[in-house]
Design a protein around this motif. Structure first.
Motif, PDB file in Angstrom:
ATOM      1  N   CYS A 159      -7.810   0.815   1.065  1.00 29.89           N
ATOM      2  CA  CYS A 159      -6.729   1.188   0.156  1.00 29.89           C
ATOM      3  C   CYS A 159      -6.644   0.200  -1.006  1.00 29.89           C
ATOM      4  CB  CYS A 159      -5.394   1.211   0.901  1.00 29.89           C
ATOM      5  SG  CYS A 159      -5.211   2.582   2.078  1.00 29.89           S
ATOM      6  N   CYS A 218      -2.419   5.647   0.674  1.00 25.40           N
ATOM      7  CA  CYS A 218      -2.996   5.549   2.014  1.00 25.40           C
ATOM      8  C   CYS A 218      -3.459   6.919   2.507  1.00 25.40           C
ATOM      9  CB  CYS A 218      -1.974   4.949   2.974  1.00 25.40           C
ATOM     10  SG  CYS A 218      -2.619   4.582   4.621  1.00 25.40           S
ATOM     11  N   CYS A 231       0.863  -1.182   0.000  1.00 28.08           N
ATOM     12  CA  CYS A 231       0.000   0.000   0.000  1.00 28.08           C
ATOM     13  C   CYS A 231       0.901   1.234   0.000  1.00 28.08           C
ATOM     14  CB  CYS A 231      -0.925   0.009   1.213  1.00 28.08           C
ATOM     15  SG  CYS A 231      -2.016   1.454   1.292  1.00 28.08           S
TER      16      CYS A 231
END
Length: 213
Positions: free
Chosen positions: A206, A67, A62
């Motif tokens: 995410c 994020c 991620c």
């Protein structure tokens, strides 16, 4: 120098310093939850009998910018956060203010928050970090509602940076006083479970963000 949103450069720098690395041994902080890729600490707030929390987690696969974008996207949060009853951002006297109503289980009253927030991308000792700050405010344009308890003491800061690979490191500070007649042990139990669940949910969000765009 304070911006119109209510946060100064010093507040952002202070948040970074407070979230650098894990909570130190002693100093009032104690370990509350330890799991794979995630640690939660707390320290007591003498005025309320509640706690302040620090959480540190690793989000694999991620990217940090993704994020941070997901965290700031209130419209998307309505989709992935099942506790949201109402959530919007509005301009009040040139300041962007967020209204957020949170679902509480029966027979407790729902809580709502009125707060300001901001994001800055900073250079911290050669590292790029995304820092988000939020704090409760009081504005007459958003009065309290019958049957909902207004949370007037809310603070949150979030720092996100690269883990050096394909993911990111997330550090979070959180405190609120939900008020009402909820026993302090129940509030602390909810935080112990709610903070890890929130970080888990935002990680899932995410991964699904590309589907939303």
């Amino acid at each position: 120098m304070e911006k119109a949103d209510g946060f100064s450069e010093e507040e952002f720098r202070k948040a970074c310093a407070e979230l650098e690395g894990p909570a130190p041994a002693g100093g009032g902080w104690e370990s509350l939850v330890e799991s794979e890729g995630f640690n939660l600490y707390r320290q007591p707030d003498e005025q309320t009998g509640l706690y302040e929390y620090k959480a540190f987690g690793d989000f694999k696969d991620c990217p940090p910018t993704l994020c941070a974008d997901v965290y700031m996207d209130l419209e998307y949060r309505k989709q992935w956060d099942s506790y949201v009853k109402e959530l919007y951002e509005t301009n009040i006297n040139g300041k962007m203010v967020v209204y957020w109503e949170v679902k509480y289980p029966f027979p407790m009253y729902n809580r709502d928050y009125v707060y300001i927030r901001d994001r800055r991308d900073l250079d911290l000792n050669g590292r790029t970090v995304h820092v988000m700050l939020a704090k409760s405010i009081s504005v007459p344009e958003i009065p309290e509602k019958d049957g909902i308890i207004r949370v007037s003491d809310y603070r949150q800061s979030l720092m996100i940076e690269s883990d050096g690979k394909n993911g990111c490191k997330v550090s979070m500070f959180y405190h609120d006083n939900p008020g009402g007649m909820i026993p302090s042990w129940l509030i602390n139990w909810a935080a112990k479970n709610g903070v890890p669940n929130f970080l888990s949910d935002i990680l899932k969000a995410c991964k699904n963000y590309h589907k939303k765009i």
